[in-house]
Motif scaffolding. Structure first.
Motif, short mmCIF file in Angstrom:
data_model
loop_
_atom_site.label_atom_id
_atom_site.label_comp_id
_atom_site.label_asym_id
_atom_site.label_seq_id
_atom_site.Cartn_x
_atom_site.Cartn_y
_atom_site.Cartn_z
N PHE A 469 0.83 -1.21 0.00
CA PHE A 469 0.00 0.00 0.00
C PHE A 469 0.86 1.26 0.00
CE2 PHE A 469 -2.88 -3.14 1.96
CZ PHE A 469 -3.99 -2.97 1.14
N THR A 470 0.36 2.28 -0.70
CA THR A 470 0.95 3.63 -0.65
C THR A 470 -0.19 4.63 -0.44
OG1 THR A 470 0.75 3.92 -3.04
CG2 THR A 470 2.81 2.94 -2.23
N GLU A 471 0.17 5.89 -0.37
CA GLU A 471 -0.86 6.91 -0.22
C GLU A 471 -1.68 7.02 -1.50
OE1 GLU A 471 0.69 10.65 1.04
OE2 GLU A 471 1.91 9.77 2.63
N TYR A 472 -2.93 7.43 -1.31
CA TYR A 472 -3.84 7.57 -2.46
C TYR A 472 -3.26 8.56 -3.47
CZ TYR A 472 -8.21 8.23 -5.02
OH TYR A 472 -9.17 8.30 -6.00
N GLN A 473 -3.37 8.22 -4.76
CA GLN A 473 -2.89 9.01 -5.89
C GLN A 473 -1.36 8.98 -6.02
OE1 GLN A 473 -4.79 10.02 -8.13
NE2 GLN A 473 -6.81 10.18 -7.15
N LYS A 474 -0.67 8.20 -5.15
CA LYS A 474 0.78 8.11 -5.26
C LYS A 474 1.25 6.70 -5.67
CE LYS A 474 2.05 11.82 -2.10
NZ LYS A 474 2.86 12.22 -0.92
N SER A 506 -1.34 -7.95 3.77
CA SER A 506 -0.46 -6.98 4.40
C SER A 506 -0.55 -7.08 5.92
CB SER A 506 -0.85 -5.57 3.95
OG SER A 506 -0.13 -4.58 4.66
N VAL A 507 0.56 -6.77 6.60
CA VAL A 507 0.55 -6.73 8.05
C VAL A 507 -0.04 -5.41 8.55
CG1 VAL A 507 2.50 -8.29 8.28
CG2 VAL A 507 2.92 -5.84 8.08
N LYS A 508 -0.23 -4.50 7.64
CA LYS A 508 -0.76 -3.18 7.99
C LYS A 508 -2.29 -3.21 7.99
CE LYS A 508 -0.46 1.65 6.45
NZ LYS A 508 0.10 2.56 5.42
N GLN A 509 -2.91 -2.64 9.01
CA GLN A 509 -4.36 -2.62 9.09
C GLN A 509 -4.91 -1.54 8.16
OE1 GLN A 509 -5.95 -2.06 12.99
NE2 GLN A 509 -8.09 -2.13 12.32
N ILE A 510 -5.87 -1.96 7.29
CA ILE A 510 -6.52 -1.04 6.35
C ILE A 510 -8.01 -1.08 6.61
CG2 ILE A 510 -6.82 -0.46 3.91
CD1 ILE A 510 -3.93 -0.28 4.82
N ASN A 511 -8.61 0.09 6.71
CA ASN A 511 -10.03 0.16 7.05
C ASN A 511 -10.92 0.04 5.82
OD1 ASN A 511 -9.41 0.61 9.78
ND2 ASN A 511 -9.13 2.81 9.39
N HIS A 512 -12.15 -0.38 6.05
CA HIS A 512 -13.15 -0.51 5.00
C HIS A 512 -13.45 0.86 4.38
CE1 HIS A 512 -16.54 -2.17 2.84
NE2 HIS A 512 -17.36 -1.26 3.37
N ASN A 513 -13.60 0.90 3.04
CA ASN A 513 -13.91 2.10 2.26
C ASN A 513 -12.76 3.10 2.20
OD1 ASN A 513 -16.43 1.56 1.22
ND2 ASN A 513 -17.50 2.27 3.05
N LEU A 515 -9.54 4.93 0.77
CA LEU A 515 -8.90 5.13 -0.54
C LEU A 515 -7.41 4.89 -0.40
CD1 LEU A 515 -10.77 8.35 -1.72
CD2 LEU A 515 -11.16 6.00 -2.49
N VAL A 516 -6.87 4.03 -1.26
CA VAL A 516 -5.46 3.65 -1.15
C VAL A 516 -4.81 3.62 -2.53
CG1 VAL A 516 -5.79 2.26 0.93
CG2 VAL A 516 -6.06 1.20 -1.33
N GLY A 517 -3.50 3.68 -2.53
CA GLY A 517 -2.71 3.44 -3.73
C GLY A 517 -2.01 2.11 -3.62
N LEU A 518 -1.81 1.43 -4.74
CA LEU A 518 -1.14 0.12 -4.76
C LEU A 518 0.10 0.20 -5.63
CD1 LEU A 518 -4.18 -2.29 -5.21
CD2 LEU A 518 -3.10 -1.59 -3.07
N ASP A 519 1.14 -0.49 -5.19
CA ASP A 519 2.38 -0.52 -5.96
C ASP A 519 3.04 -1.88 -5.79
OD1 ASP A 519 4.30 0.41 -7.66
OD2 ASP A 519 4.70 2.23 -6.50
N TRP A 520 4.00 -2.19 -6.66
CA TRP A 520 4.73 -3.45 -6.61
C TRP A 520 6.06 -3.29 -7.31
CZ3 TRP A 520 -0.15 -3.11 -8.96
CH2 TRP A 520 -0.12 -2.93 -10.34
N ASP A 521 6.95 -4.22 -7.05
CA ASP A 521 8.26 -4.21 -7.71
C ASP A 521 8.16 -4.91 -9.06
OD1 ASP A 521 9.46 -2.93 -5.56
OD2 ASP A 521 9.86 -4.84 -4.53
#
Length: 541
Positions: A469-474, A506-513, A515-521
């Protein structure tokens, strides 16, 4: 050093009597000492392959080689295998020690040291057996030569009526069917006077054939007086004339052919005569049953090896599922097989006991060093235990590779979706080792790009744990979280991105609804070049 290609399944195909194709085009090579898992959904043919290796089933086509020896025709007790069944198959009336020792009581052991006198005597008997077999085979060949000459003479007699195509190879049933057809036509076209004449001719002809065969053979075929008969009456008489001439030749030909085949069987017996117990004195006298002390020693050793100490006198119904599994393993291992076949042995156990038994299997394989072949539909079990995994689907092999390559580099979309969890995407290869996806450009492996044409659609895969996960729009792509489930060690998160539903672990907790950004190597992008080629209605389940 491990023997390469110790076990080879070559062009194996199995078709049952009802036409169901269980497996086909199976080509698998297994090195000595490997732990190989046949992995696939129910009905894919993995247990069928195991049965053919064990000798419980015969392949329709193909060869099964073990150390370059074809064992396809060998009986079960002569194969270098032992099988652990899914339901354990323990004897309920025997305790643990008796169950394990059963195989040792019935097996025979080759003698390592043979006295020179016994060896010389056995070799003399063997040589005599070979000479006797050679003489008998020579006599049989002479008899077969005489029969062949008689068959050639009969073939010459067949030429007399070879021009009559409709009765060239006619037998009783065929003649009766044809005769009934002509008689039906006769009733439709024959006048009462002509029918009476025809029956009189037939009776007279049969009488002359039965009581005057020698005169019949000397004068050849007797010609009927066909005046006043129509075409159906003529055809019927012509057919009967040729058939009655052919019948004795057929009878004699069948007798000679039967005798010739009997001589063939006798010849086959004498060819194998030196290998039978009657001729091979050495084979008969150089093996013995294990002694009581040997059985006791081997049984105690295997009980300690598989962790059954203290349970020797218990019966199967007094043991837990894990302990029963250990007994089944011990019973198979005590006979010292070269290959251990495991037919879903852990499927009936609960999760914790299954993990313990997986560790036990791994330990036994490491200590014994023999070849293990496991059948399972559990992906985690296959990846945990195996040094090589054979992934199967609908009777065919989809991929054979190490567990790491099966997971990281599946050959096609089916393997990717079956092994673990996968995010599958469609992209476009634009050339120069690059693909375009979500208006972004990514690099791919140069070896894969060599097999692709520019501006063609492709499928690629990214595992859920390789996305972060990354910040939304990033991020590379952006979306909204529609589901977040805590599974103890990590969160399983579903993210809606345009037309795709992407799974992220992910080990990071993400809440329902959220907005997130996704990235990968880039290194975690796996392009699948091979397509699944399969006829849709070829198999029935």
């Amino acid at each position: 050093m491990a023997i390469k290609n110790y076990i080879q399944l070559i062009d194996i195909k199995k078709v049952y009597d009802d036409g169901y194709i269980a497996v086909q085009d199976i080509n698998i090579s297994i090195n000595k000492g490997e732990f190989v898992t046949l992995l696939g959904p129910s009905g894919c043919g993995k247990t069928t392959i195991l049965k053919m290796l064990a000798g419980f089933d015969m392949p329709t086509n193909g060869r099964i080689l073990v150390d370059n020896i074809d064992i396809k025709e060998l009986p079960i007790n002569q194969r270098p295998t032992a099988t652990v069944f899914q339901d354990y198959a323990l004897f309920p009336n025997m305790n643990v020690k008796q169950n394990i020792a059963y195989g040792l009581k019935v097996m025979r052991k080759q003698l390592k040291d043979i006295s020179p006198k016994l060896k010389e005597e056995s070799e003399n008997v063997y040589r005599i057996a070979i000479k006797r077999a050679a003489l008998e085979i020579k006599k049989i060949e002479i008899q077969q030569g005489k029969l062949l000459r008689q068959l050639v003479k009969l073939d010459a007699q067949y030429k007399t009526y070879q021009e009559v195509d409709n009765i060239k190879s006619m037998r009783h049933a065929q003649f009766k069917m044809k005769s009934d057809y002509f008689l039906k036509k006769l009733r439709e076209h024959t006048t009462p006077s002509a029918e009476l004449k025809l029956s009189r001719i037939n009776r007279n002809r049969e009488f002359r054939y039965i009581w005057n065969q020698r005169l019949w053979k000397r004068k050849g075929l007797i010609k009927y007086n066909l005046n006043g008969l129509n075409k159906w009456e003529r055809l019927y008489l012509e057919l009967r004339k040729w058939y009655l001439y052919k019948l004795p030749i057929d009878v004699k030909y069948d007798k000679l052919t039967f005798k010739y085949n009997q001589l063939d069987k006798l010849s086959s017996y004498w060819q194998n005569y030196p290998m039978t117990e009657e001729g091979n004195f050495q084979k008969k006298n150089t093996s013995r049953k294990l002694t009581y002390d040997e059985i006791k020693r081997k049984t105690n050793e295997i009980i300690e090896l598989v962790g059954l100490t203290g349970n020797e006198n218990k019966y199967p119904n007094e043991l837990s599922g894990g302990m029963q599994q250990r007994v089944a393993l011990a019973r198979a291992l005590v006979v010292e097989p070269d290959i251990l076949l495991l037919d879903e042995p852990l499927s009936a156990l609960d999760a914790k006991v299954r993990q313990q038994m997986q560790l036990e299997l791994k330990r036994l394989h490491r200590e014994l060093g023999i070849t293990f072949i496991l059948v399972t539909h559990d992906q985690e079990e296959a990846l945990t235990l195996s040094s090589k995994v054979v992934v199967m689907s609908k009777g065919r092999v989809e991929q054979i590779d190490s567990p790491k390559k099966i997971y990281d580099s599946p050959r096609n979309e089916w393997v990717a979706s079956f092994i673990g969890k996968a995010n599958l995407f469609t992209a476009t290869y634009i050339g120069h080792n690059k693909i375009k996806f979500f208006d972004e450009t990514f690099n791919i492996d140069e070896n894969i790009s060599k097999r692709l044409k520019p501006y063609t659609p492709i499928k690629f895969m990214i595992r859920p744990e390789d996305i972060y996960f990354t910040e939304y729009q990033k991020g590379t792509i952006n979306g909204r979280v529609i589901e977040s489930i805590y599974k103890g060690q990590m969160y399983s998160v579903q993210v809606k991105c345009k037309n795709y539903l992407i799974l992220v672990e992910s080990v990071k907790q993400i809440n329902h609804n959220q907005l997130v950004g996704l990235d990968w190597d880039t290194i975690n992008i796996h392009v699948m070049v091979d397509k699944v080629k399969r006829a849709p209605n070829e198999f029935r389940f």
